[in-house]
Scaffold this active site. Structure first.
Site: not given
Ligand code: DX5
Ligand code: ZN
Length: 222
Positions: A14, A39, A41, A43, A74, A143, A149, A181-182, A203-204
């Site tokens: 992400s 990916h 995101d 928002m 989102m 999710m 976030f 995701d998450g 992501g992280s």
């Molecule tokens: C959250 C996003 C995710 C997010 C995942 O709202 O939809 O895609 O970037 O990040 P990590 O993997 O760090 O939880």
């Molecule tokens: Zn996402």
């Protein structure tokens, strides 16, 4: 570009966790580290309490990089923006069932624009809310945090719903990918595969890992 089936493991870093001061280099880094999808995101500060980036950023990144763009909207009113993300080069667009829109219309717009379709459900939304669309979408995104976030804690209580989504798919001879995701990463991905997920947004645990290629490999192996 490689075509994936529900039996393939797909790792989708992400971009939200990337260094925003050098986005182009960050996309190259993900590609070199063997990411399958990217990916993105999106928002709106209304559907979720955060604002990220928009279609112009996606379009420029898409122009310069050859990787499948997995766009996660989102947005409270996704229909207003679907055309812009199609134009920006989205390969797949996912929309939340919780948004204020006509899902049939959103999916039709995405399909007509030549992209693959995805439907997203929040951690506390039952699978039943997605069922009316599961025979026509390419992907179901579950999710595993409340969206808004990066870097949040994975919610293991979503695992039974993922298993239900897999069983429902097999019982009905359907083909959608199950993406999560998450908070996903090497520590919990084995459970996610076991439950039936095949596409992992991370992501992280990818962009912020000391060695992204190694992190992606670990997530792929499970
Ligand atoms: C959250 C996003 C995710 C997010 C995942 O709202 O939809 O895609 O970037 O990040 P990590 O993997 O760090 O939880
Ligand atoms: Zn996402």
């Amino acid at each position: 570009m490689k075509k994936f089936t529900k039996n393939d493991r797909i790792i989708a870093p992400s971009l939200l966790a990337a260094d925003f001061t050098k986005l182009g280099d960050e996309v190259s880094r993900a590609i070199n580290a063997k990411a399958d999808w990217l990916h993105l995101d999106i928002m709106d500060g209304h559907f979720v309490p955060n604002v990220s980036f928009g279609p112009d950023v996606v379009a420029q990144l898409h122009e310069n990089n050859d990787i499948f763009f997995d766009v996660h909207l989102m947005l409270s009113h996704p229909d207003q923006y679907i055309p812009a993300f199609l134009k920006a080069g989205a390969d797949l667009i996912s929309v939340h069932v919780e948004a204020e829109h006509d899902m049939a219309k959103s999916l039709e717009m995405i399909r007509a624009g030549g992209a693959k379709t995805g439907i997203v459900i929040n951690p506390d939304t039952p699978l039943e809310a997605a069922k009316p669309w599961l025979d026509q979408v390419d992907l179901l995104l579950c999710m595993t945090v409340y969206p808004g976030f990066g870097g949040q804690k994975f919610m293991p209580e979503v695992l039974p719903k993922i298993a239900k989504a897999r069983d429902y798919r097999e019982q009905n001879n359907l083909n959608y990918h199950i993406e999560v995701d998450g908070g996903a990463g090497p520590a919990n991905v084995a459970q996610l595969y076991e439950a039936g997920a095949n596409a992992i947004v991370a992501g992280s645990t990818t962009f912020k890992a000391p060695d992204m290629a190694q992190a992606i490999e670990e997530i792929r192996l499970g």
